[in-house]
Design a protein around this motif. Sequence first.
Motif, short mmCIF file in Angstrom:
data_model
loop_
_atom_site.label_atom_id
_atom_site.label_comp_id
_atom_site.label_asym_id
_atom_site.label_seq_id
_atom_site.Cartn_x
_atom_site.Cartn_y
_atom_site.Cartn_z
N SER A 22 14.98 11.86 10.68
CA SER A 22 13.96 11.70 11.74
C SER A 22 12.84 12.72 11.61
N LEU A 23 13.08 13.80 10.87
CA LEU A 23 12.03 14.81 10.65
C LEU A 23 10.89 14.27 9.80
N CYS A 24 11.18 13.30 8.95
CA CYS A 24 10.14 12.72 8.10
C CYS A 24 9.10 12.07 9.00
N ASP A 25 7.84 12.47 8.82
CA ASP A 25 6.77 11.93 9.67
C ASP A 25 6.23 10.60 9.18
N GLY A 26 6.66 10.17 7.99
CA GLY A 26 6.21 8.89 7.46
C GLY A 26 4.83 8.94 6.82
N CYS A 27 4.37 10.12 6.45
CA CYS A 27 3.03 10.23 5.85
C CYS A 27 2.99 9.65 4.45
N ALA A 28 4.10 9.68 3.74
CA ALA A 28 4.23 9.18 2.37
C ALA A 28 3.39 9.96 1.36
N LEU A 29 2.92 11.13 1.73
CA LEU A 29 2.18 11.95 0.76
C LEU A 29 3.08 12.37 -0.40
N TRP A 105 0.60 15.09 15.93
CA TRP A 105 0.70 13.66 15.66
C TRP A 105 2.09 13.22 15.16
N HIS A 106 3.02 14.13 15.04
CA HIS A 106 4.35 13.79 14.51
C HIS A 106 5.03 12.76 15.41
N HIS A 118 -2.45 6.77 12.43
CA HIS A 118 -3.58 6.84 13.37
C HIS A 118 -4.30 8.19 13.30
N ALA A 119 -3.59 9.24 12.92
CA ALA A 119 -4.18 10.58 12.82
C ALA A 119 -4.85 10.81 11.45
N SER A 122 -1.86 10.36 6.67
CA SER A 122 -0.95 9.69 5.75
C SER A 122 -1.60 9.44 4.39
N VAL A 123 -0.80 8.94 3.49
CA VAL A 123 -1.24 8.60 2.14
C VAL A 123 -2.34 7.54 2.17
N LEU A 124 -2.40 6.76 3.22
CA LEU A 124 -3.39 5.69 3.30
C LEU A 124 -4.82 6.22 3.28
N SER A 125 -5.01 7.47 3.65
CA SER A 125 -6.35 8.04 3.66
C SER A 125 -6.75 8.67 2.33
N VAL A 126 -5.83 8.71 1.35
CA VAL A 126 -6.18 9.36 0.08
C VAL A 126 -5.87 8.54 -1.18
#
Length: 148
Positions: A22-29, A105-106, A118-119, A122-126
């Motif tokens: 659950s600590l994983c924020d799901g950013c996928a970086l 944002w976590h 939304h913040a 995540s990897v979607l922004s890079v």
Amino acid sequence: MAQEVFWRRKGLKEMTPHEWESLCDGCALCCLHKVEDEDTQEVFYTTVVCHLLDLNDCHCTEYEKRCQLVPSCIKLKPEDVESFDWLPPSCSYRLIHEGQELPDWHPLLTGERKSVIHANASVLSVYEVRDNEISDDQLIDFVLDEDY
């Protein structure tokens, strides 16, 4: 008085498997490919993302089998916390290990799984391309200018 949240009460090695996940924020970086300088061992992130990543929700499409399907995939484990310096500075595992707070944002703080997206954290922004679209020799051409 309310009980303090588990990530402030426990060290990473003391967490249950559910708490750890659950600590994983799901950013996928961490799903971005990295290149390492052979001389300095410095790690550089690229804008190349793993082909197993679902680009709608930043989650691995084959999470349970990811290390078999992608041999270079690293499964984070509590016993390896000392080597987490390659993770992005915003990574929750790294932050907790370094005694820092989770970002606002976590998902554990917002109650919303996609709050990292939304913040724009995540990897979607890079990301630019998937790893199955380029060769390993081309990775160096996709190194991020920013520190991750």
